[in-house]
Design a protein around this motif. Structure first.
Motif, short mmCIF file in Angstrom:
data_model
loop_
_atom_site.label_atom_id
_atom_site.label_comp_id
_atom_site.label_asym_id
_atom_site.label_seq_id
_atom_site.Cartn_x
_atom_site.Cartn_y
_atom_site.Cartn_z
N VAL A 118 0.83 -1.21 0.00
CA VAL A 118 0.00 0.00 0.00
C VAL A 118 0.87 1.26 0.00
O VAL A 118 0.57 2.24 -0.69
CB VAL A 118 -0.95 0.00 1.22
CG1 VAL A 118 -1.79 1.27 1.25
CG2 VAL A 118 -1.85 -1.23 1.17
N ASP A 119 1.97 1.23 0.75
CA ASP A 119 2.82 2.44 0.80
C ASP A 119 3.90 2.46 -0.28
O ASP A 119 4.75 3.35 -0.29
CB ASP A 119 3.44 2.61 2.19
CG ASP A 119 4.27 1.40 2.57
OD1 ASP A 119 4.72 1.33 3.72
OD2 ASP A 119 4.48 0.51 1.71
N LEU A 120 3.84 1.47 -1.16
CA LEU A 120 4.71 1.44 -2.35
C LEU A 120 6.19 1.51 -2.01
O LEU A 120 6.96 2.20 -2.69
CB LEU A 120 4.33 2.57 -3.32
CG LEU A 120 2.89 2.57 -3.83
CD1 LEU A 120 2.61 3.82 -4.66
CD2 LEU A 120 2.59 1.34 -4.67
N ASN A 121 6.58 0.86 -0.96
CA ASN A 121 8.01 0.85 -0.63
C ASN A 121 8.70 -0.43 -1.07
O ASN A 121 9.83 -0.71 -0.73
CB ASN A 121 8.21 1.08 0.87
CG ASN A 121 7.65 -0.08 1.69
OD1 ASN A 121 7.00 -0.96 1.14
ND2 ASN A 121 7.91 -0.06 2.99
N GLY A 122 7.97 -1.26 -1.84
CA GLY A 122 8.55 -2.48 -2.37
C GLY A 122 8.45 -3.66 -1.41
O GLY A 122 8.95 -4.74 -1.71
N ARG A 123 7.84 -3.44 -0.30
CA ARG A 123 7.69 -4.53 0.69
C ARG A 123 6.24 -4.58 1.16
O ARG A 123 5.55 -3.56 1.16
CB ARG A 123 8.57 -4.26 1.93
CG ARG A 123 10.04 -4.12 1.65
CD ARG A 123 10.72 -3.26 2.72
NE ARG A 123 10.47 -3.72 4.06
CZ ARG A 123 11.34 -4.40 4.79
NH1 ARG A 123 12.52 -4.72 4.29
NH2 ARG A 123 11.06 -4.79 6.01
N VAL A 124 5.82 -5.76 1.57
CA VAL A 124 4.51 -5.88 2.21
C VAL A 124 4.76 -6.19 3.68
O VAL A 124 5.32 -7.23 4.02
CB VAL A 124 3.67 -7.00 1.58
CG1 VAL A 124 2.34 -7.15 2.33
CG2 VAL A 124 3.40 -6.71 0.11
N ASP A 125 4.44 -5.23 4.53
CA ASP A 125 4.65 -5.46 5.96
C ASP A 125 3.44 -4.94 6.74
O ASP A 125 2.44 -4.49 6.15
CB ASP A 125 5.96 -4.80 6.43
CG ASP A 125 6.04 -3.35 6.02
OD1 ASP A 125 7.15 -2.85 5.83
OD2 ASP A 125 4.95 -2.69 5.86
N ILE A 126 3.56 -4.97 8.03
CA ILE A 126 2.41 -4.63 8.87
C ILE A 126 2.00 -3.17 8.70
O ILE A 126 0.83 -2.80 8.88
CB ILE A 126 2.72 -4.96 10.37
CG1 ILE A 126 1.41 -5.04 11.17
CG2 ILE A 126 3.68 -3.93 10.97
CD1 ILE A 126 0.56 -6.23 10.76
N LEU A 127 2.97 -2.32 8.28
CA LEU A 127 2.65 -0.91 8.06
C LEU A 127 1.67 -0.75 6.90
O LEU A 127 0.84 0.17 6.90
CB LEU A 127 3.93 -0.11 7.76
CG LEU A 127 4.92 0.00 8.93
CD1 LEU A 127 6.19 0.71 8.48
CD2 LEU A 127 4.27 0.75 10.10
#
Lengths: 174, 177
Positions: A118-127
C-alpha cells in the motif's frame, strides 16, 4: 491545340490558324536521336548520386533511432524485477519455485508485492496493513490493487489479508 | 501515371526510378529545345546532360512551383547559351545562320521556307515567345515564368510578332481574318 489561339489572346484581334503551329513545329522540331550511351551516362550518374542522397537521408535518423533503442532496452532491463531480492529468506512458496520457471515465478511474486504494498516501498509489511485500514476508515477512494482477497471490495478483510501476508513471511518481505 | 510532382517527391527521397521516369518524360523536349538554341547536335547532347545534372543537383530539395517545362526552359536556354559561347570562342560560326533551321524545300515545302524567312526577321525576344507558344504549346503565364518577365510584356511581344507575321504577304495566310 484549338483551331485558333484567340482564347489565349483575349485582347488580341489576331486569329491564327493551326497551320502556323504545325508548320513551326515542322521547322523547329527535329527527329530526336539520342545515343543510348548518353542515356546511360546520365542515368548511371543519377543513380549513384541518388543512392548517396538516400544514405545521407537515413543517417541522421539511424543514430537517434539506435540510441533510442538502446535506451529502451536498458530501461526494460532495469525495470524487470530482480529475482535475487525476491528469493531472499525462506518462503512457503519455496516448493513451487522449483516447479515453476524462475521468470514466471518472479513475476507472480512481483504481482503479489504490488497488491499488498500500500505504501509502495517495495515490501509488504504490517505498516501496509495499518495504512490500508486508515484508508478504509477515512472513506477515501480505493485502489483496486488493495482488493487483496479478490472479492471485489476493499474492506477489513483485505487489511487482514495484508496483515497475514506480512506476519507469515519473513520480515514481511515476499 | 504519376504526376511530375509525385516523381519529383520520390526523386527527392532518393528514388532513382522516379528520376529515370522524369528523364524519359522530358528528354526529347530538352534535346529539341537545346537543338533549337544551339543548332548543333553535339552541343544539344551536352545541354541535355548538363540540364539533367542541374536537375539532379537540385535534389533532394527540389520543389515544383510551376510546370516542369517552365522550370527547365531557362535552364536549357542558359546552358545552351553558355555552351554555344564556349564553342564559338573555340570555333567561330555565323551567329545569324545558327539561329534558324535551313528547311530543305523538298521536305518542308515553300510555305515553310517563307515562314522560316519571316521568323528570321523577327527580333529575337519576339521570335522566342512565338516558338514557346506555338512549338512548345506553353501558355502566356508559363512563358512569363520561364523567361522571368511579366505576362503583360509577353503578351505585347507576342502581339507585335503576330502583327509582323500578318502584315507580311508570305505569312498572311496563317491568319483567319
Amino acid at each position: 491545340m484549338t483551331e485558333n489561339h484567340e482564347h489565349l489572346d483575349g485582347n488580341f484581334d489576331l486569329k491564327v490558324s493551326d497551320k502556323l503551329s504545325a508548320d513551326l513545329k515542322g521547322l523547329f522540331e527535329r527527329e530526336v536521336a539520342i545515343p543510348a550511351e548518353v542515356d546511360r551516362a546520365i542515368l548511371d550518374g543519377a543513380g549513384q548520386r541518388l543512392v548517396r542522397h538516400r544514405r545521407r537521408r537515413l543517417l541522421p535518423w539511424a543514430i537517434p533511432t539506435a540510441a533510442a533503442a538502446v535506451i529502451v532496452f536498458a530501461v526494460v532491463l532495469n525495470t524487470k524485477p530482480e529475482p535475487a531480492k525476491l528469493d531472499e529468506g525462506p518462503s512457503p512458496l519455496a516448493p513451487q519455485r522449483k516447479a515453476a520457471s524462475k521468470d514466471v515465478y518472479s513475476y507472480s511474486l512481483a504481482a503479489m508485492v504490488s497488491r499488498g504494498d500500500v505504501d509502495l516501498n517495495g515490501r509488504v509489511d504490517i505498516l501496509d496493513a495499518f495504512k490500508l485500514a486508515r484508508h478504509i476508515e477515512s472513506g477515501n477512494s480505493m485502489n483496486w490493487k488493495w482488493d487483496i482477497n479478490g472479492d471485489g471490495v476493499v474492506d477489513r478483510q483485505d487489511v487482514d489479508s495484508v496483515a497475514f501476508s506480512a506476519v507469515s513471511l519473513d520480515k514481511g518481505v515476499l | 501515371m504519376e504526376s511530375d510532382e509525385q516523381l519529383v517527391q520520390a526523386a527527392n527521397e532518393g528514388d532513382a526510378e522516379a528520376f529515370e521516369s522524369l528523364y524519359y518524360r522530358y528528354r526529347d523536349w530538352v534535346y529539341r529545345l537545346a537543338f533549337r538554341f544551339t543548332r548543333n547536335r553535339e552541343q544539344a547532347l551536352d545541354v541535355l546532360q548538363e540540364t539533367f545534372a542541374y536537375l539532379l543537383r537540385k535534389l533532394p530539395n527540389l520543389k515544383l512551383t510551376a510546370s516542369m517545362t517552365t522550370f527547365l526552359y531557362p535552364v536549357v536556354k542558359h546552358v545552351s547559351i553558355t555552351i554555344g559561347r564556349k564553342s564559338r570562342r573555340e570555333k567561330p560560326i555565323d551567329e545569324g545562320l545558327a539561329e534558324l533551321p535551313s528547311p530543305a524545300p523538298e521536305q518542308a515545302g515553300a510555305s515553310r521556307a517563307e515562314l522560316a524567312a519571316v521568323m528570321g526577321n523577327l527580333p529575337e525576344d519576339q521570335r522566342e515567345i512565338v516558338l514557346m507558344r506555338f512549338v512548345e504549346d506553353m501558355s502566356i503565364d508559363e512563358i512569363a515564368a520561364a523567361i522571368g518577365i511579366p505576362a503583360g510584356t509577353v503578351k505585347s511581344r507576342f502581339y507585335r510578332a503576330l502583327q509582323t507575321l500578318r502584315n507580311d504577304r508570305r505569312t498572311r495566310d496563317y491568319f483567319l481574318e
